[in-house]
Design an enzyme around this catalytic site. Sequence first.
Site, PDB file in Angstrom:
ATOM      1  N   GLY A  30      40.463  37.760  38.529  1.00  0.00           N
ATOM      2  CA  GLY A  30      41.741  37.922  39.361  1.00  0.00           C
ATOM      3  C   GLY A  30      41.712  36.985  40.518  1.00  0.00           C
ATOM      4  N   ASP A  84      34.710  43.037  41.956  1.00  0.00           N
ATOM      5  CA  ASP A  84      35.864  42.915  41.372  1.00  0.00           C
ATOM      6  C   ASP A  84      36.872  43.162  42.344  1.00  0.00           C
ATOM      7  OD1 ASP A  84      37.661  42.057  39.266  1.00  0.00           O
ATOM      8  OD2 ASP A  84      36.954  43.538  37.910  1.00  0.00           O
ATOM      9  N   GLY A  99      45.986  44.331  36.272  1.00  0.00           N
ATOM     10  CA  GLY A  99      47.197  43.370  36.508  1.00  0.00           C
ATOM     11  C   GLY A  99      46.962  42.035  35.792  1.00  0.00           C
ATOM     12  N   GLU A 106      36.563  44.826  32.182  1.00  0.00           N
ATOM     13  CA  GLU A 106      36.299  44.990  33.463  1.00  0.00           C
ATOM     14  C   GLU A 106      35.632  46.509  33.467  1.00  0.00           C
ATOM     15  OE1 GLU A 106      39.666  42.678  36.287  1.00  0.00           O
ATOM     16  OE2 GLU A 106      40.052  44.463  35.374  1.00  0.00           O
ATOM     17  N   LYS A 124      46.460  46.572  49.288  1.00  0.00           N
ATOM     18  CA  LYS A 124      46.125  47.195  48.525  1.00  0.00           C
ATOM     19  C   LYS A 124      45.635  48.692  48.484  1.00  0.00           C
ATOM     20  CE  LYS A 124      46.906  43.550  45.816  1.00  0.00           C
ATOM     21  NZ  LYS A 124      46.011  42.740  45.331  1.00  0.00           N
TER      22      LYS A 124
END
Length: 233
Positions: A30, A84, A99, A106, A124
Amino acid sequence: MSNAEMLKRQAAARALEHVRSGMKLGLGTGSTAKHFVELLAERVAEGLEVVGVPTSEATRLQAESLNVPLGTLDDYPALDLCVDGADEVGPDLTLIKGGGGALLREKIVASAAAQMIVIADASKHVETLGAFPLPIEVVDFGVAAIRRGIEKAARAAGCHGLLALRRGADGHVFVTDQGHLILDAAFGVIPDAAALAASLANVPGVVEHGLFINLANRVILAGADGVTVLDRA
């Protein structure tokens, strides 16, 4: 670099402070994790000795291009640390991830790590999970039947909303690195993440879901007021 990207990089830089030479690292996927890999590569060029296990083909290609040494979970089944990003972070550090479509790898990598640090911009962090559609990875056989099973399981956990088959920017159905499809569930609110996770796990055809429960040990949030660190009790 935009302000949002600068915040992500600040969070990534703080996470890098936890990395020591000799570590086996899970490398996330990401936009925020991408900053971490870039900063890690700079340290590797300076002599830091680590091995990374990427959570996606995109991360693998990025790390290889930056000369970060890589291995697999078959080579290193126990990792020291996984770093992450997340799409949402709840008050108890339960996450919504996926997403970018890499939720299965993951979760496997995060589960193999002694610690998981999540890096994100402060937007977030939410009081209740669910505004971000929950990714649910499914096999490509009987998707309509699997969808019905998911809807029933979600209702049992107090969740309601539309499920959309994910498509790429080109309009074609999105396919994960493992060859699966993703249904994005727009629940709006997830009142009990653990109940929903348990319910989804019993639906035949569901490979994995984007609820990460009891995996994140620390969350590093970068916002306009600086960096905030949240630890799981």
